[in-house]
Scaffold this motif. Sequence first.
Motif, PDB file in Angstrom:
ATOM      1  N   ALA A 152      54.013 -25.689   4.775  1.00  0.00           N
ATOM      2  CA  ALA A 152      55.470 -25.498   4.828  1.00  0.00           C
ATOM      3  C   ALA A 152      56.015 -24.802   3.587  1.00  0.00           C
ATOM      4  O   ALA A 152      56.972 -24.024   3.676  1.00  0.00           O
ATOM      5  CB  ALA A 152      56.158 -26.848   5.018  1.00  0.00           C
ATOM      6  N   SER A 153      55.431 -25.053   2.428  1.00  0.00           N
ATOM      7  CA  SER A 153      55.937 -24.459   1.185  1.00  0.00           C
ATOM      8  C   SER A 153      55.076 -23.320   0.667  1.00  0.00           C
ATOM      9  O   SER A 153      55.379 -22.727  -0.366  1.00  0.00           O
ATOM     10  CB  SER A 153      56.041 -25.543   0.104  1.00  0.00           C
ATOM     11  N   ARG A 154      54.018 -22.984   1.384  1.00  0.00           N
ATOM     12  CA  ARG A 154      53.031 -22.025   0.872  1.00  0.00           C
ATOM     13  C   ARG A 154      53.629 -20.654   0.579  1.00  0.00           C
ATOM     14  O   ARG A 154      53.365 -20.042  -0.455  1.00  0.00           O
ATOM     15  CB  ARG A 154      51.889 -21.897   1.879  1.00  0.00           C
ATOM     16  N   ALA A 155      54.452 -20.149   1.472  1.00  0.00           N
ATOM     17  CA  ALA A 155      54.989 -18.794   1.317  1.00  0.00           C
ATOM     18  C   ALA A 155      55.833 -18.656   0.058  1.00  0.00           C
ATOM     19  O   ALA A 155      55.858 -17.590  -0.569  1.00  0.00           O
ATOM     20  CB  ALA A 155      55.810 -18.409   2.542  1.00  0.00           C
ATOM     21  N   ARG A 156      56.524 -19.729  -0.329  1.00  0.00           N
ATOM     22  CA  ARG A 156      57.366 -19.667  -1.529  1.00  0.00           C
ATOM     23  C   ARG A 156      56.514 -19.438  -2.778  1.00  0.00           C
ATOM     24  O   ARG A 156      56.915 -18.702  -3.690  1.00  0.00           O
ATOM     25  CB  ARG A 156      58.160 -20.968  -1.672  1.00  0.00           C
ATOM     26  N   TYR A 157      55.351 -20.062  -2.814  1.00  0.00           N
ATOM     27  CA  TYR A 157      54.472 -19.902  -3.971  1.00  0.00           C
ATOM     28  C   TYR A 157      53.685 -18.590  -3.914  1.00  0.00           C
ATOM     29  O   TYR A 157      53.455 -17.948  -4.939  1.00  0.00           O
ATOM     30  CB  TYR A 157      53.533 -21.098  -4.084  1.00  0.00           C
ATOM     31  N   GLN A 158      53.301 -18.176  -2.720  1.00  0.00           N
ATOM     32  CA  GLN A 158      52.618 -16.884  -2.588  1.00  0.00           C
ATOM     33  C   GLN A 158      53.513 -15.747  -3.049  1.00  0.00           C
ATOM     34  O   GLN A 158      53.037 -14.764  -3.628  1.00  0.00           O
ATOM     35  CB  GLN A 158      52.188 -16.674  -1.131  1.00  0.00           C
ATOM     36  N   ALA A 159      54.818 -15.877  -2.826  1.00  0.00           N
ATOM     37  CA  ALA A 159      55.762 -14.834  -3.226  1.00  0.00           C
ATOM     38  C   ALA A 159      55.781 -14.634  -4.740  1.00  0.00           C
ATOM     39  O   ALA A 159      56.031 -13.524  -5.226  1.00  0.00           O
ATOM     40  CB  ALA A 159      57.165 -15.166  -2.721  1.00  0.00           C
ATOM     41  N   LEU A 160      55.506 -15.687  -5.493  1.00  0.00           N
ATOM     42  CA  LEU A 160      55.481 -15.566  -6.954  1.00  0.00           C
ATOM     43  C   LEU A 160      54.393 -14.601  -7.408  1.00  0.00           C
ATOM     44  O   LEU A 160      54.584 -13.833  -8.353  1.00  0.00           O
ATOM     45  CB  LEU A 160      55.234 -16.940  -7.589  1.00  0.00           C
ATOM     46  N   ILE A 166      54.175 -14.931 -11.943  1.00  0.00           N
ATOM     47  CA  ILE A 166      53.227 -15.878 -12.522  1.00  0.00           C
ATOM     48  C   ILE A 166      52.678 -15.266 -13.809  1.00  0.00           C
ATOM     49  O   ILE A 166      52.113 -14.172 -13.791  1.00  0.00           O
ATOM     50  CB  ILE A 166      52.063 -16.170 -11.557  1.00  0.00           C
ATOM     51  N   HIS A 167      52.849 -15.942 -14.908  1.00  0.00           N
ATOM     52  CA  HIS A 167      52.319 -15.454 -16.186  1.00  0.00           C
ATOM     53  C   HIS A 167      50.915 -16.023 -16.355  1.00  0.00           C
ATOM     54  O   HIS A 167      50.721 -17.238 -16.436  1.00  0.00           O
ATOM     55  CB  HIS A 167      53.207 -15.893 -17.342  1.00  0.00           C
TER      56      HIS A 167
END
Length: 299
Positions: A152-160, A166-167
Amino acid sequence: MTLKRLSAGGVGSSTVHLPVGDWTTVLDCLCARFPAIDRDTWLARMARGRVLDAAGLPIGPAHPYRAGLRVHYFREVPAEPRIPFVERILHCDEHLLVADKPHFLPVMPSGEYVEETLLSRLARQLDNPHLVPLHRIDRLTAGLVLFSTAPASRARYQALFRSREIHKRYEAIAPALPALEFPLRRATRLVPGEPFFRMCEAPGEANSETRIEVLERRDALWRYGLEPVSGKKHQLRVHMAALGAPLCNDPFYPELDGRHRREADDYARPLKLLARALAFRDPLSGTERQFRSALTLTF
């Protein structure tokens, strides 16, 4: 219809939709579609319930062929080598998992590695077939890997990662470069090289960038801090080799040596490259998150 991802021991299945053809059984079709896998191997998988239909029910040798049928199967590698190093979970919550990957362990199943991968080990340990890596590091590189634990939240983190929010910071040990001034920036064009699994620099507009600084000087070897602005394959290894400081124990750069073959892995000589730190603003909570590897590189 929404299909729940199937798993065996926490490891997800591969899926194929059968093509149009004149086969009599699913077994006949699979043998023709995957000629590198012999009939006896498919029969053995079916006997152990490792070939399934869309409902998750076992498919046997006599199961009739139908074009478009969705078939799930679990890859196996005979005599898969055991990698004698252990991963460590640094953080795990309902959305994210951060793991410290040891040298030599692949992140994802590929080629001769299925069970001996970071994903497979963690999926079994946590009994979570929905675990997915948000990025990858090379098999020979150690350090941080970030996983999504929930679809459910995967796409939000993939977008980073797509937007480079992402540093990432790496450390490496390589020969000294006393003639150069640091910190410096290496920006070049990286293209596939020879053999196919290597990369090389080429003329043209830069598509890769690395920021490099010196963290520690010890005679002939230095410890470097590397910050990839882009994320090209083998970018850090190629950039350092091009500067005249190939990473210690690198079997690919600047030239291939015998250790690029799996059977030649020398566990006493790991690649001196570590994914040291990750930092980003969490897209769900808005908080700043920082993670740091507990591993170290020794001279």
